[in-house]
Design a protein around this motif. Sequence first.
Motif, PDB file in Angstrom:
ATOM      1  N   GLY A   1       4.894  14.255  34.177  1.00  0.00           N
ATOM      2  CA  GLY A   1       5.061  13.306  35.273  1.00  0.00           C
ATOM      3  C   GLY A   1       4.713  11.884  34.854  1.00  0.00           C
ATOM      4  N   PRO A   2       4.904  10.939  35.762  1.00  0.00           N
ATOM      5  CA  PRO A   2       4.587   9.535  35.464  1.00  0.00           C
ATOM      6  C   PRO A   2       3.098   9.345  35.221  1.00  0.00           C
ATOM      7  CG  PRO A   2       5.060   9.822  37.804  1.00  0.00           C
ATOM      8  CD  PRO A   2       5.424  11.110  37.132  1.00  0.00           C
ATOM      9  N   ILE A   3       2.768   8.365  34.398  1.00  0.00           N
ATOM     10  CA  ILE A   3       1.371   8.043  34.099  1.00  0.00           C
ATOM     11  C   ILE A   3       0.940   6.915  35.028  1.00  0.00           C
ATOM     12  CG2 ILE A   3      -0.212   7.196  32.322  1.00  0.00           C
ATOM     13  CD1 ILE A   3       1.744   8.489  30.276  1.00  0.00           C
ATOM     14  N   THR A   4      -0.056   7.181  35.861  1.00  0.00           N
ATOM     15  CA  THR A   4      -0.459   6.221  36.890  1.00  0.00           C
ATOM     16  C   THR A   4      -1.880   5.715  36.697  1.00  0.00           C
ATOM     17  OG1 THR A   4      -1.135   8.047  38.342  1.00  0.00           O
ATOM     18  CG2 THR A   4       1.125   7.226  38.585  1.00  0.00           C
TER      19      THR A   4
ATOM     20  N   ALA B   1      -2.129   7.722  22.326  1.00  0.00           N
ATOM     21  CA  ALA B   1      -2.337   8.118  23.713  1.00  0.00           C
ATOM     22  C   ALA B   1      -1.251   7.424  24.516  1.00  0.00           C
ATOM     23  CB  ALA B   1      -3.716   7.694  24.204  1.00  0.00           C
ATOM     24  N   LEU B   2      -0.396   8.191  25.142  1.00  0.00           N
ATOM     25  CA  LEU B   2       0.730   7.633  25.886  1.00  0.00           C
ATOM     26  C   LEU B   2       0.223   6.974  27.165  1.00  0.00           C
ATOM     27  CD1 LEU B   2       3.772   7.759  25.168  1.00  0.00           C
ATOM     28  CD2 LEU B   2       3.991   9.601  26.846  1.00  0.00           C
ATOM     29  N   THR B   3       0.636   5.733  27.403  1.00  0.00           N
ATOM     30  CA  THR B   3       0.214   5.009  28.600  1.00  0.00           C
ATOM     31  C   THR B   3       1.366   4.772  29.557  1.00  0.00           C
ATOM     32  OG1 THR B   3       0.539   2.881  27.460  1.00  0.00           O
ATOM     33  CG2 THR B   3      -1.664   3.854  27.377  1.00  0.00           C
ATOM     34  N   SER B   4       2.587   5.032  29.096  1.00  0.00           N
ATOM     35  CA  SER B   4       3.778   4.878  29.927  1.00  0.00           C
ATOM     36  C   SER B   4       4.855   5.807  29.385  1.00  0.00           C
ATOM     37  CB  SER B   4       4.269   3.424  29.895  1.00  0.00           C
ATOM     38  OG  SER B   4       5.560   3.298  30.451  1.00  0.00           O
ATOM     39  N   ARG B   5       5.611   6.453  30.287  1.00  0.00           N
ATOM     40  CA  ARG B   5       6.677   7.355  29.844  1.00  0.00           C
ATOM     41  C   ARG B   5       8.044   6.680  29.793  1.00  0.00           C
ATOM     42  NH1 ARG B   5       4.930  12.481  29.278  1.00  0.00           N
ATOM     43  NH2 ARG B   5       3.170  13.190  30.552  1.00  0.00           N
TER      44      ARG B   5
END
Length: 329
Positions: A52-55, A151-155
């Motif tokens: 899902g989206p990273i919020t 570390a992914l901060t946005s998809r």
Amino acid sequence: MVHDLKRSRLAKLFPLVVAGVLAVTACGGPQLGKENFPRTTVPAASGDGGSGPITDAAVSADALRQVLPCQFLDNTTLSALGAPEGEPTASSVRYDECSAKVRDAGGKELSVDVQLGTIVLFAADKTTGQVGGLPQVEVPDTTGGSCEVSALTSRDPSLGVAFEIDYPGGDPCRAGRTLLAPAVDKLHNSPQKYPDVKGSTLTADACAVLDQSAVDAAEKGAKGGATGLHSCQWGNNPNITVMFFPALPPLEGDGWLKADVGGANQAYAKKGTAGTDCKVEWQHRPWQGDHGELVQVGYTDYDLKPGAGDPCATATTLAKSVAGKLPRP
């Protein structure tokens, strides 16, 4: 003088796609025969990384733009890998990058580079779990001497905090994991930031300084997408780019000619050797030492035939639109 910023990791990793031999599990766990840095506990990535989206507000682009990158390579953090060699070095042409070197207990040298909010390659395929609630991505090269752990901060787009480790003869993925976990923890606990400066482009969104009407005049319907914390691109071919970065102020010469973008500072334009692209660049305000905050607007049309059009005319028109929307010093 630096006018074109390209990441060395792209040259390392893209050939792996062409070859089709990227090692999926090369960095899946500790390789004890290669470990020469202190035997500290490395927090394992947990979970499947989700989809899902990273919020997480702490790692949003707005939050990350002002974060100082070298705090993630301080001596205390690097000592988990061995003996730091000198102080970490901030990039002279990026706001969000820092590098350092470490000598492990066996005498091997590690080169470490951290970038904030950068493009994360292969994020969909190489997510190994989570770190601090964020998807963790590991991309080793085929030799096993280098690894990028992020570390992914946005998809959408795929951006993240990335540690690129060069560690021939060692375990670069494990070293990257060792640095990534405390970095994510710092981001969630009042990270050090650049000072607030009125009118700085440091905190500006590069995708928000170009009106859609100006984009449509050059490439109708193209939508902007972040390519980093301080850069944006519209379209593929033709394509438009906007970048903010620190560097020495541009000067006339070596193909750079004066251009009028309507701002207080002199701008310069340079056409590419193939005649299909042009970049317009100027200093927005002073930065640190003899460096300034530079703005670069680019336009490329690979289908443009010689003599059929002037990409610098288009780039200059776009640059005028950008200049009018920049923060005011």
